[in-house]
Design a protein around this motif. Structure first.
Motif, PDB file in Angstrom:
ATOM      1  N   ALA A 217      13.300 -28.308  29.005  1.00 39.83           N
ATOM      2  CA  ALA A 217      13.264 -26.781  29.734  1.00 39.83           C
ATOM      3  C   ALA A 217      12.986 -25.728  28.691  1.00 39.83           C
ATOM      4  CB  ALA A 217      14.452 -26.588  30.419  1.00 39.83           C
ATOM      5  N   MET A 218      13.546 -25.730  27.554  1.00 36.42           N
ATOM      6  CA  MET A 218      13.437 -24.660  26.390  1.00 36.42           C
ATOM      7  C   MET A 218      12.117 -24.530  25.845  1.00 36.42           C
ATOM      8  SD  MET A 218      17.036 -25.525  24.428  1.00 36.42           S
ATOM      9  CE  MET A 218      16.786 -24.315  23.037  1.00 36.42           C
ATOM     10  N   LEU A 219      11.534 -25.528  26.109  1.00 32.81           N
ATOM     11  CA  LEU A 219      10.181 -25.635  25.506  1.00 32.81           C
ATOM     12  C   LEU A 219       9.088 -25.456  26.355  1.00 32.81           C
ATOM     13  CD1 LEU A 219      10.677 -28.528  22.999  1.00 32.81           C
ATOM     14  CD2 LEU A 219      11.079 -26.193  22.729  1.00 32.81           C
ATOM     15  N   ARG A 220       9.244 -25.341  27.817  1.00 29.30           N
ATOM     16  CA  ARG A 220       8.056 -25.206  28.654  1.00 29.30           C
ATOM     17  C   ARG A 220       7.224 -23.716  28.493  1.00 29.30           C
ATOM     18  NH1 ARG A 220      12.008 -26.671  32.988  1.00 29.30           N
ATOM     19  NH2 ARG A 220      11.789 -28.821  33.017  1.00 29.30           N
ATOM     20  N   SER A 221       7.868 -22.679  28.118  1.00 29.33           N
ATOM     21  CA  SER A 221       7.301 -21.447  27.794  1.00 29.33           C
ATOM     22  C   SER A 221       6.796 -21.188  26.370  1.00 29.33           C
ATOM     23  CB  SER A 221       8.013 -20.195  28.381  1.00 29.33           C
ATOM     24  OG  SER A 221       9.072 -20.124  27.917  1.00 29.33           O
ATOM     25  N   ALA A 222       7.127 -22.192  25.549  1.00 24.81           N
ATOM     26  CA  ALA A 222       7.083 -22.080  24.257  1.00 24.81           C
ATOM     27  C   ALA A 222       5.663 -22.015  23.712  1.00 24.81           C
ATOM     28  CB  ALA A 222       7.935 -22.972  23.270  1.00 24.81           C
ATOM     29  N   PRO A 223       5.158 -21.524  22.526  1.00 24.71           N
ATOM     30  CA  PRO A 223       3.741 -21.807  22.291  1.00 24.71           C
ATOM     31  C   PRO A 223       3.274 -23.107  21.785  1.00 24.71           C
ATOM     32  CG  PRO A 223       4.803 -20.632  20.287  1.00 24.71           C
ATOM     33  CD  PRO A 223       5.977 -20.862  21.676  1.00 24.71           C
ATOM     34  N   LYS A 224       2.259 -23.788  22.292  1.00 23.81           N
ATOM     35  CA  LYS A 224       1.724 -25.039  21.630  1.00 23.81           C
ATOM     36  C   LYS A 224       1.380 -24.980  20.120  1.00 23.81           C
ATOM     37  CE  LYS A 224       0.304 -26.562  26.432  1.00 23.81           C
ATOM     38  NZ  LYS A 224       0.719 -25.311  27.040  1.00 23.81           N
ATOM     39  N   PHE A 225       1.091 -25.971  19.470  1.00 22.25           N
ATOM     40  CA  PHE A 225       0.969 -26.033  18.159  1.00 22.25           C
ATOM     41  C   PHE A 225      -0.117 -25.370  17.652  1.00 22.25           C
ATOM     42  CE2 PHE A 225      -0.360 -28.035  14.238  1.00 22.25           C
ATOM     43  CZ  PHE A 225       0.773 -27.621  13.271  1.00 22.25           C
ATOM     44  N   TYR A 226      -1.255 -25.642  18.606  1.00 22.95           N
ATOM     45  CA  TYR A 226      -2.508 -24.957  18.234  1.00 22.95           C
ATOM     46  C   TYR A 226      -2.377 -23.500  18.148  1.00 22.95           C
ATOM     47  CZ  TYR A 226      -3.732 -23.910  23.016  1.00 22.95           C
ATOM     48  OH  TYR A 226      -3.685 -23.297  24.287  1.00 22.95           O
ATOM     49  N   GLU A 227      -1.479 -22.945  19.090  1.00 18.07           N
ATOM     50  CA  GLU A 227      -1.218 -21.555  18.897  1.00 18.07           C
ATOM     51  C   GLU A 227      -0.552 -20.758  17.738  1.00 18.07           C
ATOM     52  OE1 GLU A 227      -0.707 -20.061  23.447  1.00 18.07           O
ATOM     53  OE2 GLU A 227       0.220 -21.931  23.087  1.00 18.07           O
ATOM     54  N   VAL A 228       0.378 -21.564  17.107  1.00 15.86           N
ATOM     55  CA  VAL A 228       1.025 -21.375  15.796  1.00 15.86           C
ATOM     56  C   VAL A 228       0.503 -21.751  14.490  1.00 15.86           C
ATOM     57  CG1 VAL A 228       3.089 -21.254  17.154  1.00 15.86           C
ATOM     58  CG2 VAL A 228       2.586 -23.271  16.162  1.00 15.86           C
TER      59      VAL A 228
ATOM     60  N   VAL B 287       8.446 -24.743  19.470  1.00 18.64           N
ATOM     61  CA  VAL B 287       7.009 -25.314  19.600  1.00 18.64           C
ATOM     62  C   VAL B 287       6.982 -26.333  21.001  1.00 18.64           C
ATOM     63  CG1 VAL B 287       4.975 -26.417  18.738  1.00 18.64           C
ATOM     64  CG2 VAL B 287       6.522 -25.056  17.385  1.00 18.64           C
ATOM     65  N   ASN B 288       6.133 -26.022  21.921  1.00 14.64           N
ATOM     66  CA  ASN B 288       6.102 -27.009  23.094  1.00 14.64           C
ATOM     67  C   ASN B 288       5.100 -28.067  22.754  1.00 14.64           C
ATOM     68  OD1 ASN B 288       5.203 -28.371  25.515  1.00 14.64           O
ATOM     69  ND2 ASN B 288       4.655 -26.680  26.573  1.00 14.64           N
ATOM     70  N   PRO B 289       5.958 -29.405  22.468  1.00 12.13           N
ATOM     71  CA  PRO B 289       5.092 -30.420  21.835  1.00 12.13           C
ATOM     72  C   PRO B 289       4.463 -31.282  23.016  1.00 12.13           C
ATOM     73  CG  PRO B 289       7.425 -31.161  22.651  1.00 12.13           C
ATOM     74  CD  PRO B 289       7.210 -29.825  22.872  1.00 12.13           C
ATOM     75  N   GLU B 290       4.334 -30.939  24.361  1.00  8.36           N
ATOM     76  CA  GLU B 290       3.597 -31.496  25.348  1.00  8.36           C
ATOM     77  C   GLU B 290       3.956 -32.938  25.550  1.00  8.36           C
ATOM     78  OE1 GLU B 290      -0.591 -29.675  25.647  1.00  8.36           O
ATOM     79  OE2 GLU B 290      -0.100 -29.651  23.657  1.00  8.36           O
ATOM     80  N   ILE B 291       5.085 -33.261  25.182  1.00 10.77           N
ATOM     81  CA  ILE B 291       5.737 -34.861  25.426  1.00 10.77           C
ATOM     82  C   ILE B 291       7.088 -34.537  25.623  1.00 10.77           C
ATOM     83  CG2 ILE B 291       3.987 -36.198  24.223  1.00 10.77           C
ATOM     84  CD1 ILE B 291       5.575 -36.261  21.842  1.00 10.77           C
ATOM     85  N   PRO B 292       7.734 -35.569  26.269  1.00 11.13           N
ATOM     86  CA  PRO B 292       9.198 -35.389  26.604  1.00 11.13           C
ATOM     87  C   PRO B 292       9.979 -35.573  25.066  1.00 11.13           C
ATOM     88  CG  PRO B 292       8.247 -36.940  27.838  1.00 11.13           C
ATOM     89  CD  PRO B 292       7.275 -36.765  26.816  1.00 11.13           C
ATOM     90  N   ILE B 293      11.145 -34.888  24.934  1.00 14.35           N
ATOM     91  CA  ILE B 293      12.099 -35.137  23.720  1.00 14.35           C
ATOM     92  C   ILE B 293      13.134 -36.335  23.934  1.00 14.35           C
ATOM     93  CG2 ILE B 293      13.998 -33.934  22.314  1.00 14.35           C
ATOM     94  CD1 ILE B 293      12.900 -31.558  23.523  1.00 14.35           C
ATOM     95  N   GLN B 294      13.088 -37.173  23.119  1.00 16.23           N
ATOM     96  CA  GLN B 294      14.234 -38.462  23.333  1.00 16.23           C
ATOM     97  C   GLN B 294      15.546 -37.863  23.361  1.00 16.23           C
ATOM     98  OE1 GLN B 294      13.130 -41.800  22.806  1.00 16.23           O
ATOM     99  NE2 GLN B 294      11.161 -40.757  22.918  1.00 16.23           N
ATOM    100  N   PRO B 295      16.575 -38.491  24.467  1.00 13.90           N
ATOM    101  CA  PRO B 295      17.732 -37.949  24.588  1.00 13.90           C
ATOM    102  C   PRO B 295      18.727 -37.877  23.471  1.00 13.90           C
ATOM    103  CG  PRO B 295      16.924 -39.595  26.321  1.00 13.90           C
ATOM    104  CD  PRO B 295      15.940 -39.596  25.207  1.00 13.90           C
ATOM    105  N   PHE B 296      18.580 -38.606  22.613  1.00 14.88           N
ATOM    106  CA  PHE B 296      19.569 -38.474  21.326  1.00 14.88           C
ATOM    107  C   PHE B 296      19.132 -37.339  20.594  1.00 14.88           C
ATOM    108  CE2 PHE B 296      15.864 -40.605  19.223  1.00 14.88           C
ATOM    109  CZ  PHE B 296      16.205 -40.166  17.923  1.00 14.88           C
ATOM    110  N   VAL B 297      17.918 -36.775  20.577  1.00 17.05           N
ATOM    111  CA  VAL B 297      17.299 -35.626  19.726  1.00 17.05           C
ATOM    112  C   VAL B 297      17.905 -34.267  20.470  1.00 17.05           C
ATOM    113  CG1 VAL B 297      15.548 -34.308  19.000  1.00 17.05           C
ATOM    114  CG2 VAL B 297      15.490 -36.961  18.862  1.00 17.05           C
ATOM    115  N   VAL B 298      18.048 -34.574  21.986  1.00 18.67           N
ATOM    116  CA  VAL B 298      18.494 -33.637  22.591  1.00 18.67           C
ATOM    117  C   VAL B 298      19.986 -32.984  22.276  1.00 18.67           C
ATOM    118  CG1 VAL B 298      19.019 -32.494  24.943  1.00 18.67           C
ATOM    119  CG2 VAL B 298      16.903 -33.506  24.640  1.00 18.67           C
TER     120      VAL B 298
END
Length: 453
Positions: free
Chosen positions: A59-70, A40-51
């Motif tokens: 980069a993996m999430l740029r083309s992922a669906p946004k939450f409203y789409e799922v 899911v594209n969260p439209e906000i950056p992921i925290q480094p420790f989570v990565v």
């Protein structure tokens, strides 16, 4: 129906996190019937420790669906379900927050496998998902990814359902269904049941258990309850709201579960089975001449029994077979009333103990051979039998002659490693009934294998 899920997030401030991945497995209490897995594209950056933890990057999430789409698919797959998650308060809060941002009120009953595990599998060193499933021998792939963690939670939840002998999880679920007004007809209930070996539980509208039974064909047996015209069957037909079940594959485990769960839950229409199911027993007593005589008598807790029976006739039939197999004497065992030799002596199947031709010591040795072969006193063993599917086996653990419980496994190391076996074992009561169920089963039927240790 249960929606077992796991969510990965961006991290960050409380209630400001976004979903980066979601996995939902729709589980009917026995198997997964539907699934939804998506980045899911969260439209906000992921925290480094989570990565670092999840391996999911921006980069993996740029083309992922946004939450409203799922969102629509999530609503569809969770419809009529209880949400189940490991630390459910976190996943449920995140999901509700995302829906609230869309102006949608998302509300479901929830179950937390952390809390259930603390109750049903106490004294574990850790209840974090990774350490808990490793300690229980549950395989997990893609740790810290939604699909891997959600599937591990499915396997953990399946184990928790089996360990819940009081059926509190299922009862809560039925109460939730009843409030929604669903009331399936008897034919619909029968059609939903499998033609397989296991235990079935008949519930009323409050979720209370009114009858527990076991069968090699659950569908056929429940259908008999619903078509029988006996007073008990008619009462069950009037009161039944739903029937739940547990496949066991192994008839031995079905017998053991039925015996224990009737005693724990005390269903109203199992009244006759709440006490012992074996009121007759086999005893060995020396007669006046020193011969060990085998007798079927009413069970007496003050005496040491060899085995037990549901009826006197069953005991008598068994004693005839034992007498023949071990070349014992029908007269000494009270099966042939005569003042002379027994009939078996005439056909050379008795060595003459009935007329003092065989000395008591030789005769009693054969009686003791029977007793030792028929009991598992002080033995350590695992009885391995069929599981619920072709890739699974069941195991019943006996330690120092005491029945400890059972489990299902599909990995060899779960059985070869006794400590892991003890973790995954569903603890059961060791009592006269369970000992006799096990003794009678392994003496009368073939199991796959008995491993002694």
């Amino acid at each position: 129906m249960y929606a077992i899920l796991d969510i990965e997030t961006t991290g960050g401030q409380y209630n400001e996190e976004g979903i980066t991945e979601i996995a939902i497995y729709k589980f009917d209490g026995h198997e997964v019937v539907d699934q939804f897995i998506s980045l899911v594209n969260p439209e906000i950056p992921i925290q480094p420790f989570v990565v670092k933890l999840t391996g999911i990057n921006n980069a993996m999430l740029r083309s992922a669906p946004k939450f409203y789409e799922v969102a629509k698919r999530i609503i569809e797959i969770t419809e009529g379900c209880t949400i189940v998650a490991h630390n459910a308060s976190f996943d449920y809060r995140i999901l509700r927050t995302e829906f609230r941002r869309l102006g949608f009120h998302f509300q479901k009953p929830t179950l937390c496998t952390v809390e259930l595990s603390k109750k049903l599998i106490p004294d574990q060193p850790s209840y974090s998902l990774g350490k808990l499933v490793r300690g229980l021998g549950i395989p997990v792939a893609d740790r810290h990814r939604a699909s891997g963690d959600a599937m591990a939670t499915v396997k953990l939840f399946k184990m928790l359902l089996a360990k819940d002998t009081k059926k509190s999880i299922v009862k809560t679920f039925i109460k939730t269904e009843a409030k929604s007004g669903m009331s399936p007809k008897l034919l619909d209930i029968v059609e939903s049941l499998p033609s397989k070996t296991g235990i079935y539980y008949i519930h009323n509208e409050k979720g209370d258990l009114i009858y527990i039974g076991k069968s090699k064909n659950i569908k056929k047996r429940v259908n008999q309850h619903f078509t029988n015209s006996s007073n008990k069957s008619k009462k069950i037909q009037r009161e039944v709201y739903t029937v739940t079940f547990e496949e066991t594959g192994s008839e031995l485990i079905a017998l053991l579960k039925e015996s224990e769960e009737i005693k724990i839950n005390k269903p109203i229409y199992n009244r006759s089975q709440r006490k012992t199911i074996f009121p007759w027993a086999l005893y060995a007593e020396k007669d006046k001449k020193g011969y060990l005589s085998l007798k079927v008598l009413k069970a007496d807790g003050r005496k040491k029994e060899i085995t037990s029976f549901s009826t006197a006739q069953e005991g008598k039939n068994a004693l005839f077979k034992i007498t023949e197999k071990y070349q014992l004497c029908q007269k000494i065992n009270g099966l042939y009333d005569t003042t002379k030799n027994c009939f078996q002596y005439d056909i050379k199947q008795c060595n003459g103990a009935c007329i003092d031709k065989e000395n008591p010591e030789e005769y009693n040795n054969r009686v003791m051979d029977f007793i030792e072969n028929h009991q598992f006193n002080n033995q350590n063993m695992v009885i391995i039998d069929k599981g619920r599917n072709i890739n699974e086996r069941s195991a019943v653990l006996i330690e120092s002659g005491i029945y400890k419980g059972y489990c299902f496994y599909d990995l060899n190391y779960q059985i070869n490693n006794i400590e892991i076996l003890k973790n995954i074992i569903i603890s059961m009561q060791n009592n006269r009934d369970t000992r006799n169920i096990i003794q009678n089963y392994i003496n009368k039927r073939r199991v796959m294998k008995i491993v002694k240790f």
